[in-house]
Design a protein around this motif. Sequence first.
Motif, PDB file in Angstrom:
ATOM      1  N   GLU A  79      -8.035   0.668   8.082  1.00  0.00           N
ATOM      2  CA  GLU A  79      -9.173   0.924   6.928  1.00  0.00           C
ATOM      3  C   GLU A  79      -8.448   1.087   5.618  1.00  0.00           C
ATOM      4  O   GLU A  79      -9.258   0.193   4.818  1.00  0.00           O
ATOM      5  N   ARG A  80      -7.679   1.566   5.385  1.00  0.00           N
ATOM      6  CA  ARG A  80      -7.076   2.000   4.033  1.00  0.00           C
ATOM      7  C   ARG A  80      -6.452   0.678   3.625  1.00  0.00           C
ATOM      8  O   ARG A  80      -6.572   0.342   2.437  1.00  0.00           O
ATOM      9  N   ALA A  81      -5.942  -0.221   4.438  1.00  0.00           N
ATOM     10  CA  ALA A  81      -5.189  -1.365   3.873  1.00  0.00           C
ATOM     11  C   ALA A  81      -6.438  -2.248   3.544  1.00  0.00           C
ATOM     12  O   ALA A  81      -6.098  -2.843   2.409  1.00  0.00           O
ATOM     13  N   PHE A  82      -7.594  -2.518   4.152  1.00  0.00           N
ATOM     14  CA  PHE A  82      -8.596  -3.161   3.846  1.00  0.00           C
ATOM     15  C   PHE A  82      -9.015  -2.770   2.137  1.00  0.00           C
ATOM     16  O   PHE A  82      -9.741  -3.422   1.462  1.00  0.00           O
ATOM     17  N   ARG A  83      -9.378  -1.485   2.089  1.00  0.00           N
ATOM     18  CA  ARG A  83      -9.726  -0.890   0.876  1.00  0.00           C
ATOM     19  C   ARG A  83      -8.746  -1.206  -0.095  1.00  0.00           C
ATOM     20  O   ARG A  83      -9.218  -1.406  -1.264  1.00  0.00           O
ATOM     21  N   ASP A  84      -7.374  -1.391   0.303  1.00  0.00           N
ATOM     22  CA  ASP A  84      -6.299  -1.566  -0.979  1.00  0.00           C
ATOM     23  C   ASP A  84      -5.860  -2.982  -0.934  1.00  0.00           C
ATOM     24  O   ASP A  84      -4.743  -2.991  -1.529  1.00  0.00           O
ATOM     25  N   ASP A  85      -6.611  -3.957  -0.625  1.00  0.00           N
ATOM     26  CA  ASP A  85      -6.159  -5.354  -0.793  1.00  0.00           C
ATOM     27  C   ASP A  85      -4.890  -5.496   0.251  1.00  0.00           C
ATOM     28  O   ASP A  85      -3.703  -5.800  -0.218  1.00  0.00           O
ATOM     29  N   VAL A  86      -5.335  -5.709   1.591  1.00  0.00           N
ATOM     30  CA  VAL A  86      -4.013  -5.753   2.506  1.00  0.00           C
ATOM     31  C   VAL A  86      -3.482  -7.464   2.291  1.00  0.00           C
ATOM     32  O   VAL A  86      -4.295  -8.262   2.067  1.00  0.00           O
ATOM     33  N   ASP A  87      -2.182  -7.424   2.194  1.00  0.00           N
ATOM     34  CA  ASP A  87      -1.560  -8.898   2.441  1.00  0.00           C
ATOM     35  C   ASP A  87      -1.561  -9.319   3.495  1.00  0.00           C
ATOM     36  O   ASP A  87      -1.562  -8.772   4.650  1.00  0.00           O
TER      37      ASP A  87
END
Length: 107
Positions: A79-87
């Motif tokens: 969830e956090r990664a998608f909020r922060d632009d996961v690579d």
Amino acid sequence: MSDEARRESLDAAVAAVWQRMRPTVLARFTGIEEALVAVQAGALTNDLRERAIQEAHKLAGSLGTFGFPHGTDLAREIERAFRDDVDAEAARRFAERLQALKDELQA
């Protein structure tokens, strides 16, 4: 009824609810998996991102309720990664970990 008997009864009830809810919980993986694949392909849309965030959030709550703390932690990370632009590399790692969790839950 003894404390031990109450605990066993509660454990049995939770297990029964888990068996009923497991298909719904496992269905939450689909939106996350689709978004992870899209990230790796460079084709993530805002709709897929939002769906992944929502599904990961719900998955974290469900897994916590049913006693899967490592699954809860993974869902929160996603969830956090998608909020922060996961690579793409992180998406690949998340996809592997998510598949391992899915396999565990299906067993």
